[in-house]
Scaffold this active site. Structure first.
Site, PDB file in Angstrom:
ATOM      1  N   ASN A 201      71.686  47.912  38.978  1.00  0.00           N
ATOM      2  CA  ASN A 201      70.625  47.948  37.927  1.00  0.00           C
ATOM      3  C   ASN A 201      70.092  46.513  37.765  1.00  0.00           C
ATOM      4  O   ASN A 201      69.228  46.304  36.898  1.00  0.00           O
ATOM      5  CB  ASN A 201      71.016  48.629  36.622  1.00  0.00           C
TER       6      ASN A 201
ATOM      7  N   GLU B 210      72.644  43.463  30.760  1.00  0.00           N
ATOM      8  CA  GLU B 210      72.056  44.843  31.250  1.00  0.00           C
ATOM      9  C   GLU B 210      70.793  44.806  31.109  1.00  0.00           C
ATOM     10  O   GLU B 210      70.192  44.064  30.523  1.00  0.00           O
ATOM     11  CB  GLU B 210      73.024  45.723  30.551  1.00  0.00           C
TER      12      GLU B 210
ATOM     13  N   HIS C  27      71.638  43.825  36.810  1.00  0.00           N
ATOM     14  CA  HIS C  27      72.581  43.103  35.673  1.00  0.00           C
ATOM     15  C   HIS C  27      73.282  41.878  36.309  1.00  0.00           C
ATOM     16  O   HIS C  27      73.657  41.684  37.638  1.00  0.00           O
ATOM     17  CB  HIS C  27      73.268  43.929  34.969  1.00  0.00           C
TER      18      HIS C  27
ATOM     19  N   ASP D 172      82.545  36.781  32.423  1.00  0.00           N
ATOM     20  CA  ASP D 172      82.581  37.583  31.346  1.00  0.00           C
ATOM     21  C   ASP D 172      84.069  38.359  31.070  1.00  0.00           C
ATOM     22  O   ASP D 172      84.951  38.026  32.020  1.00  0.00           O
ATOM     23  CB  ASP D 172      81.752  39.093  31.781  1.00  0.00           C
TER      24      ASP D 172
HETATM   25  C1  F6R Z   1      81.503  40.407  37.030  1.00  0.00           C
HETATM   26  C2  F6R Z   1      79.869  40.565  36.859  1.00  0.00           C
HETATM   27  C3  F6R Z   1      79.147  41.779  37.216  1.00  0.00           C
HETATM   28  C4  F6R Z   1      79.351  41.835  38.662  1.00  0.00           C
HETATM   29  C5  F6R Z   1      78.383  43.011  38.993  1.00  0.00           C
HETATM   30  C6  F6R Z   1      78.677  43.325  40.519  1.00  0.00           C
HETATM   31  O1  F6R Z   1      82.092  39.162  36.643  1.00  0.00           O
HETATM   32  O2  F6R Z   1      79.802  39.640  36.017  1.00  0.00           O
HETATM   33  O3  F6R Z   1      77.856  41.224  37.071  1.00  0.00           O
HETATM   34  O4  F6R Z   1      79.100  40.923  39.654  1.00  0.00           O
HETATM   35  O5  F6R Z   1      78.681  44.311  38.352  1.00  0.00           O
HETATM   36  O6  F6R Z   1      79.848  43.845  40.830  1.00  0.00           O
HETATM   37  P1  F6R Z   1      80.307  44.263  42.201  1.00  0.00           P
HETATM   38  O7  F6R Z   1      80.658  42.739  43.026  1.00  0.00           O
HETATM   39  O8  F6R Z   1      81.919  44.879  41.901  1.00  0.00           O
HETATM   40  O9  F6R Z   1      79.466  45.071  42.807  1.00  0.00           O
END
Ligand code: F6R
Length: 245
Positions: A136, A143, A138, A67
């Site tokens: 959450n 989301e 995701h 992303d």
């Molecule tokens: C990042 C992504 C997100 C993160 C998720 C966890 O490329 O796609 O889904 O993997 O938000 O983020 P952290 O590791 O910062 O807790």
């Protein structure tokens, strides 16, 4: 799903890096799907260490990231392109032209999404996809929603994700509200998936992913339908599951 529980974050990262290293040793021209965020940083450090020790070669590897924020160019130090260069690509022998991150400043973001899926197809699909998970549930920026999104698409970030991301920005108003993300369909097509999570703030998401209903309200729960998923967690992220067992 195979679940591997580690005592600490460092141990979890070392194990994840070993799995990725094995993948690259068995198939040096692997297509790796990569993630940003705090969780994979330790994994990338381990991969860099293995490379520096001469135990890993990235010269034939191609990467596709999950992303990117809409509105941020690769030069912006909060963009995911910048993150990947800084945390991995600048430190290993991967040709930059083999590293793909969706463009956050494409003139036509819809086209960018369509082209990203085409690119993944042309590369022959993702061999191993690394995923973090949001509090959450995701994955990528898919989301909680009423349905699972198929392909790469534009998405509005939820308030909880915007809040979680705000720690990286000076002002709240600087936090991007939209992103381009691989869809659940894109992610599910990867041949192997590694999901990594550490810390208590991920305990509920991990519990729901492993034991809750498979629902787009917990996007990671769909991974239970994938034939080759390894979940790597530390004890804190595993806490609610351990209490149940
Ligand atoms: C990042 C992504 C997100 C993160 C998720 C966890 O490329 O796609 O889904 O993997 O938000 O983020 P952290 O590791 O910062 O807790």
């Amino acid at each position: 799903m195979k679940v591997i529980v580690s005592k600490t974050y460092e141990e979890m990262c070392a194990k994840a890096a070993r799995i990725i290293a094995a993948q690259l040793t068995l198939k040096p021209d692997s297509v790796l799907g990569l993630a940003t965020g705090s969780t994979p940083v330790g994994i990338y450090k381990e991969l860099i260490r293995k490379y520096e020790e001469g135990r890993l070669d990235f010269s034939e590897v191609t990467t596709v990231n999950l992303d990117e924020y809409v509105g941020l160019s690769g030069e912006n130090d909060q963009s995911y392109r910048y993150f990947m260069n800084h945390n991995l690509f600048d430190h290993v022998n991967i040709p930059k032209e083999y590293t793909y991150v969706p463009s956050g400043v494409a003139e036509d973001p819809e086209d960018e999404c369509e082209n990203y899926d085409l690119l993944i197809q042309q590369l022959g699909g993702v061999d191993m996809q690394l995923l973090g998970i949001g509090g959450n549930g995701h994955i990528g920026f898919n989301e909680p929603a009423d349905s699972f999104a198929e392909g790469t698409h534009l998405t509005d970030l939820t308030e909880s994700t915007i809040q979680a991301n705000s720690r990286f920005f000076e002002k709240d108003s600087d936090v991007p509200r939209r992103a381009i993300t691989m869809g659940i369909g894109t992610i599910m097509q990867a041949r192997k998936i590694l999901l990594v999570a550490n810390g208590e703030s991920k305990a509920k998401a991990i519990y729901d992913t492993l034991y809750g209903p498979v629902t787009p309200q917990v996007p990671a729960s769909i991974l239970r339908f994938h034939p080759d998923v390894t979940v790597l967690v530390d004890e804190a992220a595993f806490k609610l599951v351990a209490e149940k067992e």
